[in-house]
Scaffold this motif. Structure first.
Motif, PDB file in Angstrom:
ATOM      1  N   LEU A 205     -21.466 -32.348  -7.506  1.00 39.67           N
ATOM      2  CA  LEU A 205     -21.416 -32.549  -8.954  1.00 39.67           C
ATOM      3  C   LEU A 205     -21.135 -31.223  -9.657  1.00 39.67           C
ATOM      4  O   LEU A 205     -21.790 -30.218  -9.387  1.00 39.67           O
ATOM      5  N   ALA A 206     -20.150 -31.228 -10.534  1.00 41.45           N
ATOM      6  CA  ALA A 206     -19.775 -30.016 -11.269  1.00 41.45           C
ATOM      7  C   ALA A 206     -20.461 -29.985 -12.618  1.00 41.45           C
ATOM      8  O   ALA A 206     -20.816 -31.028 -13.186  1.00 41.45           O
ATOM      9  N   ASP A 207     -20.590 -28.795 -13.152  1.00 41.94           N
ATOM     10  CA  ASP A 207     -21.210 -28.623 -14.463  1.00 41.94           C
ATOM     11  C   ASP A 207     -20.329 -29.265 -15.543  1.00 41.94           C
ATOM     12  O   ASP A 207     -19.143 -28.969 -15.641  1.00 41.94           O
ATOM     13  N   GLY A 208     -20.882 -30.147 -16.339  1.00 43.26           N
ATOM     14  CA  GLY A 208     -20.137 -30.812 -17.408  1.00 43.26           C
ATOM     15  C   GLY A 208     -19.307 -31.988 -16.947  1.00 43.26           C
ATOM     16  O   GLY A 208     -18.612 -32.619 -17.759  1.00 43.26           O
ATOM     17  N   GLU A 209     -19.368 -32.301 -15.648  1.00 42.63           N
ATOM     18  CA  GLU A 209     -18.518 -33.365 -15.107  1.00 42.63           C
ATOM     19  C   GLU A 209     -18.911 -34.740 -15.645  1.00 42.63           C
ATOM     20  O   GLU A 209     -18.042 -35.561 -15.968  1.00 42.63           O
ATOM     21  N   ILE A 210     -20.186 -35.008 -15.767  1.00 37.42           N
ATOM     22  CA  ILE A 210     -20.632 -36.328 -16.210  1.00 37.42           C
ATOM     23  C   ILE A 210     -20.122 -36.629 -17.611  1.00 37.42           C
ATOM     24  O   ILE A 210     -19.599 -37.720 -17.890  1.00 37.42           O
ATOM     25  N   GLU A 211     -20.243 -35.680 -18.526  1.00 35.42           N
ATOM     26  CA  GLU A 211     -19.790 -35.878 -19.902  1.00 35.42           C
ATOM     27  C   GLU A 211     -18.278 -36.131 -19.953  1.00 35.42           C
ATOM     28  O   GLU A 211     -17.800 -37.025 -20.675  1.00 35.42           O
ATOM     29  N   ALA A 212     -17.510 -35.348 -19.152  1.00 37.29           N
ATOM     30  CA  ALA A 212     -16.050 -35.512 -19.150  1.00 37.29           C
ATOM     31  C   ALA A 212     -15.646 -36.871 -18.586  1.00 37.29           C
ATOM     32  O   ALA A 212     -14.741 -37.545 -19.120  1.00 37.29           O
ATOM     33  N   LEU A 213     -16.310 -37.289 -17.502  1.00 33.49           N
ATOM     34  CA  LEU A 213     -15.989 -38.577 -16.899  1.00 33.49           C
ATOM     35  C   LEU A 213     -16.307 -39.738 -17.840  1.00 33.49           C
ATOM     36  O   LEU A 213     -15.518 -40.697 -17.957  1.00 33.49           O
ATOM     37  N   GLU A 214     -17.429 -39.648 -18.514  1.00 31.57           N
ATOM     38  CA  GLU A 214     -17.808 -40.733 -19.424  1.00 31.57           C
ATOM     39  C   GLU A 214     -16.839 -40.850 -20.594  1.00 31.57           C
ATOM     40  O   GLU A 214     -16.495 -41.956 -21.030  1.00 31.57           O
ATOM     41  N   GLN A 215     -16.369 -39.719 -21.086  1.00 30.84           N
ATOM     42  CA  GLN A 215     -15.401 -39.750 -22.189  1.00 30.84           C
ATOM     43  C   GLN A 215     -14.074 -40.348 -21.740  1.00 30.84           C
ATOM     44  O   GLN A 215     -13.475 -41.193 -22.427  1.00 30.84           O
ATOM     45  N   GLU A 216     -13.590 -39.936 -20.543  1.00 32.41           N
ATOM     46  CA  GLU A 216     -12.336 -40.465 -20.023  1.00 32.41           C
ATOM     47  C   GLU A 216     -12.465 -41.950 -19.701  1.00 32.41           C
ATOM     48  O   GLU A 216     -11.538 -42.735 -19.919  1.00 32.41           O
ATOM     49  N   PHE A 217     -13.632 -42.355 -19.202  1.00 30.25           N
ATOM     50  CA  PHE A 217     -13.867 -43.758 -18.888  1.00 30.25           C
ATOM     51  C   PHE A 217     -13.751 -44.618 -20.156  1.00 30.25           C
ATOM     52  O   PHE A 217     -13.135 -45.689 -20.140  1.00 30.25           O
TER      53      PHE A 217
END
Length: 594
Positions: A205-217
């Motif tokens: 898991l990368a730093d900030g990855e969850i937020e970026a994935l949720e926005q793209e989703f």
């Protein structure tokens, strides 16, 4: 210091309030008048044991509260703050309260907060010290002896340093035991931690990855609806071949331009239509750009959905939030590193143990030398006071006994205890083994007089310290108590005129027993021995004598009052204690008081 004591339904008291002052306060009165009620109630407020027998007849509960001014008591202030029991709006005030119910159970409160009896006693010992034949006597405890000696010697700094070192040593020693224990549980813990770290490593898991994935989703998941909506808006604006806003707006502009002689209003309308056409063209450009930026990619959407699912599943497995997985990963890696390198960590801890032990022994030896020097001087001063208090054969010894413990102790390298011999040829014994309460009170008085300037207890209570003495010895006791009142608040119950005459403040306790109508028992305050008492500061209502309650039409009631005496009343009371209010007694009393 104690500023106010409030007693309700205690013993024969209905309600009683007394406001107290600094200095030496003397409490006198006839035997059985109720002086013991004050200290009995005060003891309950400080954490003494209670039973339902203390409740006034006919009442459902006894309620006692003691209010203190703690501006000059930093120890109590720190304790209250550490336990979240201080009053934010009145940090200089502390109120102890005790309620005893009919079934014998009691409740304790500090500043209105419910507390345990242990907490009440702990704080009470910081606020007041009762010197009497009762159990509430801190001088019977060896830890008090060490504290008084260290305060007398000015050892506060090394004592605090010693406690800090012992805490550090205990923490380090706990870690040594943990690292040294290669049990099955430790091995299983290391294996589990390794497995967890490997799982999180694979997740990567990368730093900030969850937020970026949720926005793209969110963008991809709504792409179809977004394209349809934007295209519909574009068609309506300009791309629908039959009906669009741009065509209609152009037709309206053409019509307005055909006017031969337009007035100002018509010209303004034409300009607005022309501006609207420009805005509509720009809106069409932006809508086309928005369509070009939109991406419909079901394969990418599935990839993101799978990735987020894996992240949330891992978070559930570790019982944490997805956003906390990165921090958990770092903590588990650090924990695994310690477990895998326990030998290295163990050696570091052992080296730290040696350093802490060395520092402890150096500081403990410094403290021991200071204690040894001060103990001789303290004992000499106390023994001098004992002679003035009518105990010429008494001898106090401050005994320092080397500790047999190998591990560092917060009390230092030795225990401190005050031992006393009250008769020639008798070996010194601990204070608790002294049979005479009067002797114990005078010994306590001698100790407190010497240590008062360095003692942290702001209020001292002496309950009949003059038992078995008289004449010059009683006069010496009075002078010592008055001297002690210059640096602490002193409350003293006495039967000796020589002691009473020395008080800064004087209160007289009286009690009357009278017949009253059983249904309308009076609650008048009983008269004191003085006919001109200056001020009644404490009052107890009547309590019906149960032995007489059954008689038709009448019952017996006891009434207690405490009165603050002015100068003239004080002279009369001292004269009474000398034997009566004769001219000779009054003259002698006036001389003593003056």
């Amino acid at each position: 210091m104690l500023t106010q004591l409030t007693i309700s339904n205690f013993a024969i008291v209905d309600r009683l309030v007394i406001e107290l002052k600094p200095g030496m306060t003397v409490i006198t009165g006839e035997t059985g008048a109720g002086k013991s009620i004050i200290f009995g109630a005060l003891g309950l407020a400080l954490g003494d044991r209670a039973d339902k027998g203390v409740i006034r007849s006919g009442a459902s509960k006894a309620d006692i509260s003691a209010e203190f001014d703690i501006r000059d008591n930093p120890e109590a202030t720190v304790w209250l703050n550490e336990n979240d029991l201080g009053l934010e709006d009145q940090p200089e005030t502390c109120i102890l309260r005790r309620v005893v119910a009919e079934d014998g159970r009691s409740k304790a409160y500090i500043n209105g907060f419910p507390v345990t009896l242990v907490n009440l006693k702990t704080l009470g010992e910081m606020l007041i010290d009762i010197h009497s034949q009762h159990e509430h006597q801190s001088l019977l405890k060896r830890e008090t002896h060490a504290r008084l000696l260290d305060e007398f010697a000015g050892n506060q700094s090394p004592v605090a340093g010693l406690r800090r070192l012992v805490r550090e040593w205990q923490d380090n020693n706990h870690l040594i035991k943990e690292l040294s224990s290669e049990s099955e549980a430790m091995i299983a813990r290391r294996e589990l931690t390794g497995y967890q770290v490997t799982e999180l490593d694979e997740l990567a898991l990368a730093d900030g990855e969850i937020e970026a994935l949720e926005q793209e989703f969110r963008q991809l998941n709504n792409a179809d609806d977004t394209v349809t909506t934007v295209q519909s808006a574009l068609n309506l604006c300009c791309e629908d071949e039959e009906h669009n806003l741009s065509h209609g707006l152009g037709h309206a502009i053409g019509l307005m331009q055909q006017l031969a002689h337009p007035n100002k209003t018509q010209q303004a309308a034409l300009e607005l239509l022309q501006n609207a056409a420009i805005q509509l063209d720009e809106a069409g450009v932006e809508l086309r750009r928005a369509l070009d930026q939109l991406e419909i990619n079901p394969e990418r959407l599935d990839t993101i959905n799978d990735r987020l699912g894996a992240i949330h599943q891992m978070a559930r497995k570790h019982k944490t939030e997805p956003a906390q997985l990165l921090q958990l990963h770092q903590e588990l890696k650090a924990q695994l590193d310690r477990l895998q390198n326990s030998d290295v960590e163990l050696e570091k801890c052992r080296q730290q143990d040696s350093r802490l032990r060395q520092q402890y022994h150096e500081l403990a030896n410094t403290l021991s030398r200071s204690r040894k020097k001060a103990s001789t001087h303290l004992a000499k001063l106390i023994n001098g006071q004992l002679k003035d208090l009518g105990m010429p054969d008494a001898s106090l010894v401050v005994e320092l006994t080397a500790s047999q413990k190998e591990s560092p102790s917060a009390t230092g390298a030795e225990t401190v205890e005050f031992l006393v011999s009250t008769n020639p040829g008798q070996p010194p014994k601990p204070l608790i083994k002294i049979a005479s309460g009067g002797e114990l009170s005078r010994i306590s008085l001698a100790i407190q007089v010497i240590t008062a300037k360095t003692s942290r207890t702001p209020t001292l209570v002496f309950d009949e310290v003059d038992v078995g003495i008289g004449g010059n010895v009683a006069r010496s006791v009075g002078k010592l108590l008055r001297q002690l009142g210059g640096s602490a608040q002193i409350l003293c119950v006495t039967h000796q005129a020589q002691v009473a005459s020395q008080g800064h403040n004087h209160y007289y306790v009286s009690k009357t027993v009278s017949k009253t109508a059983s249904k309308t028992a009076s609650k008048t305050v009983s008269k004191t021995a003085s006919k001109t008492a200056s001020k009644t500061v404490l009052k107890a209502g009547s309590a019906v004598d149960s032995a007489s309650a059954g008689k038709a039409g009448s019952a017996r009631s006891a009434e207690t009052a405490i009165t603050e005496l002015n100068h003239e009343d004080k002279i009369r009371e001292v004269a009474r204690m000398l034997g009566g209010e004769s001219d000779e007694s009054l003259a002698h009393a006036e001389k003593m008081v003056s």
